[in-house]
Design an enzyme around this catalytic site. Structure first.
Site, mmCIF file in Angstrom:
data_model
loop_
_atom_site.group_PDB
_atom_site.id
_atom_site.type_symbol
_atom_site.label_atom_id
_atom_site.label_comp_id
_atom_site.label_asym_id
_atom_site.label_seq_id
_atom_site.Cartn_x
_atom_site.Cartn_y
_atom_site.Cartn_z
ATOM 1 C CG HIS A 7 18.715 -16.325 46.790
ATOM 2 N ND1 HIS A 7 19.591 -15.071 47.367
ATOM 3 C CD2 HIS A 7 19.258 -16.722 45.768
ATOM 4 C CE1 HIS A 7 20.191 -14.921 46.201
ATOM 5 N NE2 HIS A 7 20.013 -15.738 45.149
ATOM 6 C CG HIS A 79 22.759 -19.411 42.706
ATOM 7 N ND1 HIS A 79 21.982 -18.846 41.197
ATOM 8 C CD2 HIS A 79 22.372 -18.681 43.349
ATOM 9 C CE1 HIS A 79 21.330 -17.925 41.769
ATOM 10 N NE2 HIS A 79 21.669 -17.523 42.964
ATOM 11 C CD GLU A 130 24.122 -14.420 44.230
ATOM 12 O OE1 GLU A 130 23.052 -15.350 44.377
ATOM 13 O OE2 GLU A 130 23.741 -13.475 43.746
HETATM 14 CO CO CO Z 1 21.000 -15.663 43.473
#
Ligand code: CO
Length: 134
Positions: A7, A79, A130
């Site tokens: 994502h 992020h 991440e």
């Molecule tokens: Co995230």
């Protein structure tokens, strides 16, 4: 080591307005909001054919994204999340290469119930990264 883009997370000042932009203006498949008190965020997912966009809004008083919103009042990209097969092996390789892992360095259970780590933006082209074990 990194696999699929899981994502892209965007912090927004108004979740309803951001959901309307993604649903009505962009024609996206937009979820209902989910409060995640343990993460200090409310999330809305935009499900795309090949990945997701995660709209994030602070939840509670010590949200980890409150400061970001103060610095970026209109919101902004926060992020990107890459999938890895083995988060411990990924972390150990990154540390050996001199990259900085944020926090204690131990994976935490992320917003999707899977182990995650965050990597220092200065080591990754100015982008908070991440890693999520899938
Ligand atoms: Co995230």
């Amino acid at each position: 080591m990194i696999g699929k883009l899981n994502h892209v997370a965007i912090v927004v000042p108004d979740l309803a307005a951001a959901s309307a932009v993604y649903r009505d203006t962009l024609g996206g498949d937009v979820s209902d909001p989910h409060d995640l008190p343990e993460h200090g965020v409310t999330t809305v997912f935009v499900n795309l054919p090949n990945t997701k966009i995660e709209l994030l809004h602070p939840f509670g008083d010590d949200s980890p994204i409150a400061k970001f919103l103060q610095s970026n009042p209109s919101g902004g990209m926060h992020h990107i999340c890459y999938e890895v097969d083995n988060i411990i092996a990924a972390r150990d390789k990154l540390l050996a290469d001199g990259a900085r892992v944020l926090g204690s360095g131990e994976p935490k259970i992320g917003a999707h119930g899977k182990p995650v780590l965050f990597l220092h933006p200065k080591d990754f082209c100015g982008t908070l990264v991440e890693l999520e074990q899938v």
